[in-house]
Design an enzyme around this catalytic site. Structure first.
Site, mmCIF file in Angstrom:
data_model
loop_
_atom_site.group_PDB
_atom_site.id
_atom_site.type_symbol
_atom_site.label_atom_id
_atom_site.label_comp_id
_atom_site.label_asym_id
_atom_site.label_seq_id
_atom_site.Cartn_x
_atom_site.Cartn_y
_atom_site.Cartn_z
ATOM 1 N N ASP A 1 -6.302 -1.435 -4.851
ATOM 2 C CA ASP A 1 -6.806 -2.537 -5.688
ATOM 3 C C ASP A 1 -8.298 -2.365 -5.932
ATOM 4 O OD1 ASP A 1 -4.277 -3.446 -5.418
ATOM 5 O OD2 ASP A 1 -4.784 -5.253 -4.274
ATOM 6 N N GLU B 1 -2.438 1.017 -2.641
ATOM 7 C CA GLU B 1 -2.652 0.066 -1.550
ATOM 8 C C GLU B 1 -1.347 -0.437 -0.955
ATOM 9 O OE1 GLU B 1 -5.914 -2.616 -2.006
ATOM 10 O OE2 GLU B 1 -4.866 -4.293 -1.057
ATOM 11 N N TYR C 1 3.008 -9.921 -8.462
ATOM 12 C CA TYR C 1 2.256 -9.976 -7.211
ATOM 13 C C TYR C 1 1.657 -11.365 -6.964
ATOM 14 C CZ TYR C 1 -0.979 -8.375 -3.632
ATOM 15 O OH TYR C 1 -1.664 -8.206 -2.480
#
Length: 692
Positions: A109, A9, A320
DNA sequence: GCAAGGTC
């Protein structure tokens, strides 16, 4: 030798996946704009490439933004909508990199959007229609072990349930958002000299409505009086305060009775209580919690926090950030991170203490995320960080360390006194065990208050009883951080978009101020929609969309049915608005005119106190200056100089801390700065240079 | 110059 193409992604994920799957952990980097890798793994050749979030988006052929209804829509490459050269090159190169492979693996994801991002790349970029050549890899932490397992156990085919659910969500949001926005925007056209963009959406409009409801609650609030009773007690020559055991006394007659009953000059110590309380270790940071904490500690707005966190992430300093997880799974490698952190002298002692206990068992929060762990520092360090970045990184690091620590503990002491017939309480508290508070310092320190040590049976002297009348307060206004929390509670928006949506409300001038007020325009938008489409004002719409998505995902209902129903409903609403266009337009445009008129108001006139201080540009000379609106009525004299072009001057809601005059924001070619408009402000240490 | 959702 079978050839696989793995689609991630985002670039960071592609890098981690390729390193984990390469037998020598040295994948060969290919690609000029798209970070992609050739990976050797046993007897298969793998190419890992990556999207950049959504590469496709919905659009309509009706490009005129004043025409509706818009019922046609299609997926197109994102760069064709917003003319983005980088995305165009991205898609082109990604196409080349993935040509001629045998199998495709969607490794985006593992959530609805990720499934759709991968699916759109497969069908539109690679033209895949044979799902026997496709796999889905399910990832969450992106650690080596997990990636290797996920590759071994990837499932054949795609999660089409998730994909269809996601696509429907996009379509519903698109149709409602575009059409209602256009309907309102169009209605005001005939009343204004220049167009004014109005917008409506499944998330922004309920958020605005929350603020309107709070505004109404504040406006209609009727304060109730109550009374507070305090006793001043003399202990060892010093005066101390004790509060009547009932915090708020509701009636004046009760107050009179109490004062009479407590008329004695002696206070007896009836009881001395001591109670210990735990202050629990805080949960690891998910994005919302981090945004709230950064607002509390540094005053950063949620969107500023997200953008700083983004930079830290891209520099590999934190994990993240767009996560809703409060969990730190062992996979992330606690020990390695801690050891790296200990190289920084600010954390050495804290880490040593944690490691010395042996077991590493960080606190886990309640919230989870299918695709990411909580936010934690990687332990890496970079020299060139600005002060915002340093602050946020320190906060994230200390929070991470705190989760390995022990609970703190405080003791709460209560001296219960009796004066006449009335009980008064002296309350104090003290930290008895620092626990996690030590590593988290200075970001949280509970208030401590010491009180004199007394014995039961002691007799003290009462100096006097004080009665104070107070009034109940209206509910507080939201600020960006508390609004964000409310949105999360109601389940509207996502962790990555909420702060942006709040910014949109500011941009449209529906709301104003740090302590958020709704403008007249904000009120008009809500009242208009209450008339035509009350559903879009409430969080109910989100819940309906969600329940439809779940049904689509499990195959209980078809995507087309949901979309058709939405279209029918929308057509009805749009017809009604269309019939009442003049009416609606008049109402909204009146509010817009107020906004445009107030746009250049920088605050109340500090000299006459009645007029507004306004920025104007002289027709004759073209010079910008500030003037009180009462000057035009010969009731004031105030004019002030302001910076000239090419600098720009904007109103703010701030006032000067030394003189109370309004503060404006000056945007120069270099960087914006703030200026008190008072030419003789006593606080001006560096008077602004005259601009040419 | 229109939504909300990804991500830089």
């Amino acid at each position: 030798m079978p050839k696989y193409l793995i689609i991630a992604e985002k670039p960071e994920a592609a890098r981690r996946i390729s390193e984990a799957l390469d037998s020598k952990a040295k994948p060969k980097k290919i690609g000029r704009v798209v970070p992609s890798f050739v990976v050797k793994n046993g007897d298969c050749e793998i190419i890992v490439t990556t999207a950049l979030g959504h590469l496709y988006e919905l659009t309509t052929t009706i490009s005129d933004r004043t025409i509706y209804p818009v019922l046609d829509y299609k997926w197109v490459p994102k760069h064709t909508v917003e003319r983005n050269k980088r995305l165009e090159e991205w898609l082109e190169e990604m196409g080349k990199i993935g040509s001629g492979v045998d199998y495709y693996v969607n490794a985006c994801d593992y959530d609805i959007e990720g499934s759709l991002i991968g699916y759109n790349v497969l069908r539109f970029l690679y033209g895949v229609s044979d799902y026997r050549r496709v796999f889905r890899m399910k990832l969450s932490t992106l650690t080596n072990r997990e990636i290797q397992e996920a590759f071994k156990r990837m499932s054949p085919g795609l999660d089409l349930g998730l994909v269809k659910a996601g696509e429907t969500r996009h379509i519903i949001d698109f149709l409602y958002g575009i059409n209602l926005s256009r309907a309102l925007t169009r209605s005001v056209l005939r009343f204004l000299r220049t167009p004014y963009v109005l917008s409506v959406g499944r998330v922004q409009t309920p958020t605005l409505n929350i603020l309107v409801e709070r505004e109404i609650a504040i406006e209609t609030f009727i304060p109730d009086p109550y009374w507070v009773l305090r006793a001043e007690i003399v202990i060892n020559g010093e005066t101390h305060e004790a509060l009547y055991e009932v915090e708020k006394v509701q009636s004046l007659s009760e107050v009179k009775r109490l004062v009479e009953e407590a008329s004695s000059k002696k206070a007896f110590v009836e009881k001395v209580e001591r109670r210990f309380e735990k202050i629990s270790v805080p949960e690891p940071f998910d994005l919302t919690t981090l945004q709230r904490e950064a607002y509390r500690v540094f005053g950063f707005t949620p969107s500023r926090t997200l953008s700083i966190a983004e930079t830290l992430y891209l520099n590999a300093l934190i994990s993240y950030p767009r996560t809703s997880s409060q969990k730190l799974p062992p996979d992330i490698g606690y020990r390695e991170i801690l050891e790296k952190l200990s190289e920084n002298s600010s954390y050495t002692k804290a880490v040593e203490k944690i490691l010395s206990r042996g077991v590493l068992n960080p606190k886990q929060g309640r919230k989870d995320d299918p695709a990411h762990p909580a936010i934690y520092p990687t332990g890496e360090w970079k020299e060139e960080l600005n002060s915002d970045q340093l602050k946020l990184l320190d906060l994230v690091t200390k929070r991470f360390l705190a989760t390995f620590e022990e609970d703190a503990e405080k003791v709460i002491c209560r001296n219960i006194l009796r004066i006449g017939n009335v009980r008064f309480i002296m309350k104090g508290s003290m930290i008895t065990k620092k626990g996690w508070l030590e590593v988290y310092s200075p970001y949280y320190s509970p208030e401590e208050k010491t009180i004199p040590l007394l014995k039961e049976g002691d007799i003290l002297t009462v100096k006097k009883i004080i009665v104070e009348e107070k009034f109940t307060n209206p509910p507080r206004r939201y600020n960006p951080a508390s609004l964000l929390r409310e949105m999360e509670k109601l389940g509207i928006g996502t962790k990555a978009t909420r702060s942006e949506i709040i910014e949109t409300l500011y941009k449209r001038r529906y709301i104003i101020g740090k302590s958020i007020s709704v403008t007249e325009l904000g009120f008009s938008i809500v009242s208009t929609l209450r008339r035509f489409s009350p559903k879009i004002l409430s969080a109910e719409m989100t819940r309906m969309v969600e329940s439809d998505m779940e049904k689509i995902e499990s195959g209980l209902i078809e995507e087309e049915k949901v979309v058709d129903a939405a279209k029918r409903e929308l057509i009805e609403i749009l017809r009604e608005v269309g019939n009442r266009e003049v009416d609606v337009g008049k109402h909204l445009s009146n509010s817009i005119i107020t906004i445009l008129r107030n746009r250049n108001v920088i605050g109340k006139c500090p000299v006459c106190g009645k007029g507004d201080l306004k920025i104007i540009v002289s027709r004759k000379t073209g010079k910008r200056f500030g003037i009180c609106t009462n000057v035009f009525r010969n009731r004031c004299m105030l004019t002030i100089p302001l910076p000239q072009n090419p600098n720009k001057v904007y109103a703010t809601d701030k006032t000067c801390s030394s003189c109370g005059w309004p503060i404006v924001k000056v945007v120069t070619r270099k960087r914006p700065w703030y200026l008190c408009v008072n030419p003789s402000c006593p606080g001006k240490t560096n008077p602004p240079k005259k601009s040419a």
